[in-house]
Design a protein around this motif. Sequence first.
Motif, PDB file in Angstrom:
ATOM      1  N   ASP A   1       6.388  -0.911 -12.934  1.00  0.00           N
ATOM      2  CA  ASP A   1       6.032   0.199 -13.804  1.00  0.00           C
ATOM      3  C   ASP A   1       7.329   0.867 -14.286  1.00  0.00           C
ATOM      4  OD1 ASP A   1       5.427   2.751 -14.798  1.00  0.00           O
ATOM      5  OD2 ASP A   1       3.622   2.912 -13.590  1.00  0.00           O
TER       6      ASP A   1
ATOM      7  N   GLU B   1       7.944   3.463 -16.094  1.00  0.00           N
ATOM      8  CA  GLU B   1       8.009   4.918 -15.938  1.00  0.00           C
ATOM      9  C   GLU B   1       8.346   5.303 -14.498  1.00  0.00           C
ATOM     10  OE1 GLU B   1       4.813   8.203 -16.952  1.00  0.00           O
ATOM     11  OE2 GLU B   1       5.077   6.809 -18.642  1.00  0.00           O
ATOM     12  N   LYS B   2       7.728   4.593 -13.557  1.00  0.00           N
ATOM     13  CA  LYS B   2       7.967   4.854 -12.143  1.00  0.00           C
ATOM     14  C   LYS B   2       9.426   4.530 -11.779  1.00  0.00           C
ATOM     15  CE  LYS B   2       5.180   5.444  -9.137  1.00  0.00           C
ATOM     16  NZ  LYS B   2       4.706   6.688  -8.481  1.00  0.00           N
ATOM     17  N   ILE B   3       9.922   3.392 -12.299  1.00  0.00           N
ATOM     18  CA  ILE B   3      11.311   3.007 -12.003  1.00  0.00           C
ATOM     19  C   ILE B   3      12.285   4.030 -12.568  1.00  0.00           C
ATOM     20  CG2 ILE B   3      13.103   1.289 -12.486  1.00  0.00           C
ATOM     21  CD1 ILE B   3      11.107   0.447 -10.322  1.00  0.00           C
TER      22      ILE B   3
ATOM     23  N   SER C   1      11.724   7.202 -12.983  1.00  0.00           N
ATOM     24  CA  SER C   1      11.645   8.376 -12.108  1.00  0.00           C
ATOM     25  C   SER C   1      12.431   8.147 -10.819  1.00  0.00           C
ATOM     26  CB  SER C   1      10.175   8.670 -11.780  1.00  0.00           C
ATOM     27  OG  SER C   1      10.084   9.600 -10.720  1.00  0.00           O
ATOM     28  N   ILE C   2      12.296   6.965 -10.231  1.00  0.00           N
ATOM     29  CA  ILE C   2      13.018   6.628  -9.000  1.00  0.00           C
ATOM     30  C   ILE C   2      14.522   6.669  -9.240  1.00  0.00           C
ATOM     31  CG2 ILE C   2      13.593   4.663  -7.493  1.00  0.00           C
ATOM     32  CD1 ILE C   2      10.576   3.981  -7.518  1.00  0.00           C
TER      33      ILE C   2
ATOM     34  N   LEU D   1       8.889   0.574  -3.054  1.00  0.00           N
ATOM     35  CA  LEU D   1       9.031   0.020  -4.399  1.00  0.00           C
ATOM     36  C   LEU D   1      10.511  -0.071  -4.780  1.00  0.00           C
ATOM     37  CD1 LEU D   1       7.896  -0.841  -7.168  1.00  0.00           C
ATOM     38  CD2 LEU D   1       7.715   1.593  -7.758  1.00  0.00           C
TER      39      LEU D   1
ATOM     40  N   ASP E   1       6.097   5.408  -0.109  1.00  0.00           N
ATOM     41  CA  ASP E   1       5.590   4.460  -1.112  1.00  0.00           C
ATOM     42  C   ASP E   1       6.647   4.135  -2.163  1.00  0.00           C
ATOM     43  OD1 ASP E   1       3.219   4.395   0.239  1.00  0.00           O
ATOM     44  OD2 ASP E   1       2.157   5.745  -1.154  1.00  0.00           O
ATOM     45  N   ASP E   2       7.234   5.165  -2.720  1.00  0.00           N
ATOM     46  CA  ASP E   2       8.257   4.919  -3.749  1.00  0.00           C
ATOM     47  C   ASP E   2       9.502   4.257  -3.154  1.00  0.00           C
ATOM     48  OD1 ASP E   2       6.634   5.889  -5.693  1.00  0.00           O
ATOM     49  OD2 ASP E   2       7.787   7.720  -6.096  1.00  0.00           O
TER      50      ASP E   2
END
Length: 677
Positions: free
Chosen positions: A381, A383-385, A387-388, A351, A347-348
Amino acid sequence: MPNRLAHETSPYLLQHADNPVDWWPWSAEAFEAARKRNVPVLLSVGYSSCHWCHVMAHESFEDQETADYLNAHFVSVKVDREERPDVDAVYMEAVQAATGQGGWPMTVFLTPDAEPFYFGTYFPPTPRSGMPAFRQVLEGVRSAWTDRRDEVADVAGKIVRDLAGREISYGGTEAPGEQELAQALLGLTREYDEQRGGFAGAPKFPPSMVIEFLLRHHARTGAEGALQMAQDTCERMARGGIYDQLGGGFARYSVDRDWVVPHFEKMLYDNALLCRAYAHLWRATGSELARRVALETADFMVRELRTDEGGFASALDADSDDGTGKHVEGAYYVWTPQQLCDVLGDDDAELAARYFGVTEEGTFEYGSSVLQLPQQDGLFDAEKITSIRERLLRQRGTRPAPGRDDKIVAAWNGLAVAALAETGAYFDRPDLVDAALGAADLLVRLHLDDHARLARTSKDGKVGANAGVLEDYADVAEGFLALASVTGEGVWLDFAGFLLDHVLARFTDEESGALYDTAADAEQLIRRPQDPTDNAAPSGWTAAAGALLSYAALTGAEPHRIAAERALGVVKALGPRVPRFIGWGLAVAEANLDGPREVAIVGPSLDDRATKTLHRTALLATAPGAVVAVGTPESDEFPLLADRPLQQGEPAAYVCRNFTCDAPTTDPSRLKAALSS
C-alpha cells in the motif's frame, strides 16, 4: 593548550587542534623547523569523515605519551587531503609504488627536503594483524634517522628519482574513435557483475562516470547492452543499503558486492554525480525510479549539505553517537525490529520490516539492519509506506546526527551546481535551480579573485589559503556551463571562459597537450602531479576536456576545441585498457564523436511559452554532450545565438553539428527527432 592547527579553517585540521601533538600545517616553516632541529617530518594525511583517521587520532594522537615522543623526535605535519589534493596525490603515489596499496590515514616520513623514505597508512597502538605498533614505527624511523642517515638519504633520493621517471604514457593527441569506444564497452562488459550490477567485487563503489559513458554510448549507437548495464546498476544501487531509503542520498561505497552494507559517510561529490546520472537515466528511459532517486538526492543535498552562505558542505561523517555517548559507524541510519515497533507499533513495524528488509539477525552489527528495498513478490500500500517512511524519518531526526564537514570545496560545488541546475530544469523544480545559482554565486563572490583565479576551499564565508587545482577549474566551469544552458544567463558562460583560459595557460603542456593537476606557478612539490584517471570524481584532466569541448561548442572557440581533442589522446590510450577508471574521459569522447551538437533556441523572451517548450525539448535531448543556448535574436550573451532570427515571428530552434546546420524549426517534435537521430 591548542596547537598551531587552531588557526586553520579546515574542519579536519581543527579536529586535531587540541591534540597534545605539536602539529604544524603544511608549510615551508614546518620543514625549516625540521632542518634546524635535524629531525625527520611525520606527514599525516586524512579527511574529516574518514573513520580510520578518527580511530588513529583517538588511539595515538590524543595519547600524551605518544605525543611526547613525536614532539621530541619529529616535526609533525597534518594535511587535509581535501584542501591539498596535490600534496595527497604526490605522496599517495609514493605509498602505492612502495607498498602496492594506499588509503587514509596516510602516514609518511620525510626528510626536511620533503623527500619520503618510509610509508604506511593506519598504524595501531599495539601490534595487530601483522601491523607494527605506531610507537614501534616511530622508534624504528628515529633509529634509522640517527644511525643510518646515509641509507635514509639514498632511499629518499631513489624514491624521488623513481617518481620523476613515472611519466604518463600519454598516447598522442588524437581523440578516441569508434573502435576505441567499442573496445571500452567490451572491457566493461567483461567486468560487469550481471547478478548484482556494478563492476568488480567488494568493496563496490558507485560507478557514476561509467554510467554517464554507457548512457551516452547508447544514445549515440543504440547499443542496448550499454543501457542495460547502466539501468540495472542504478536500480541495484537505489534498492540497496548504499542508498538512504528514508532521507535520500548515497553513502560512499558498499563494503559487500550486493550494495547492502555501506561505508556510511555521505560525500557531496558522490551525491552530485549520482543525482546527475539518475536524472540522465530518467531522460533516456523515463524510469520512475530514476526520477525519484534524482529528486530525493537533490533534496538531500539542499536539505543537509547546504550552508548558510549558499554553498554545499563536503561531507557527513560515517560515525555518530549511538545514544550512549559512544561514536559508532552507521548508528544514525540502522534499525532493529524492536526499534521499528517502538516507532510504528506492531502491525506497521512488521510491514516496514518486510518492505525494508529488516531481520532479527540483522544485516549490520549487533542485530541491526541497513534499510533496503529488496525485490519481493506482492504489492504494498503506497499510502501506508509513505506514512511509515515519514514516521521513521521523523524519529531518526531525533537521533544524534553525524558530524558535518562544512568546508566548501570549489570542484565539488561545481559538480553540485551542474546536477541541481539540470535536475531542476528536467523536473520543473525552480527551487533546485535557485540552489544551484546560490552555490555558483558563492563561488564567484568568494572563491574567484580579480584575475579569475580560484581558491580551493572556503568555510563560514572565509576563503582558504590553498590555490585551486585543475579539477576545481574544470568542475566549476562544468557547473557554470550547465547553469548557462538552463537559465539562459550568458554571464555563466563568461565565467566558465575565464576559468578555462587559466586551464589553457597554466595547466596545459603546450607541446603535448597533456594536463597537470597543479598550475605551472603553483607551489613546487617533489613532483608535479598528473593523473588522467577517475577516482571518486572525474579526473581534472578529463573534466577539463569535457568543459573545454562544451565551451568551444557554445562559443566557436577553436583553441578550446583543439585543447579538448588533444587532451582526449590519453583516453584513446587508456580507454580500451582500463575503461572502469576513465569513465568520464570516455563520456567526453562520446560527445566529441557526436559533434557535440549545438542547439540555439531563439524566442521573443525567455518567458514565452513556445520558447520554453523548445528550450525544454533541447535540454531533454540525449545526444551526447549537446550544448544549449537560449535567448532573444538580439541577445549577445551567447555567440551561438548570433544571426539566428525568429521564423515568421515564431520561436525557432537551430541545430548544428560538425560545421553543418539543419534547417531551423519551430516544431518541438522535429527538434526532438533532430537531437535523437
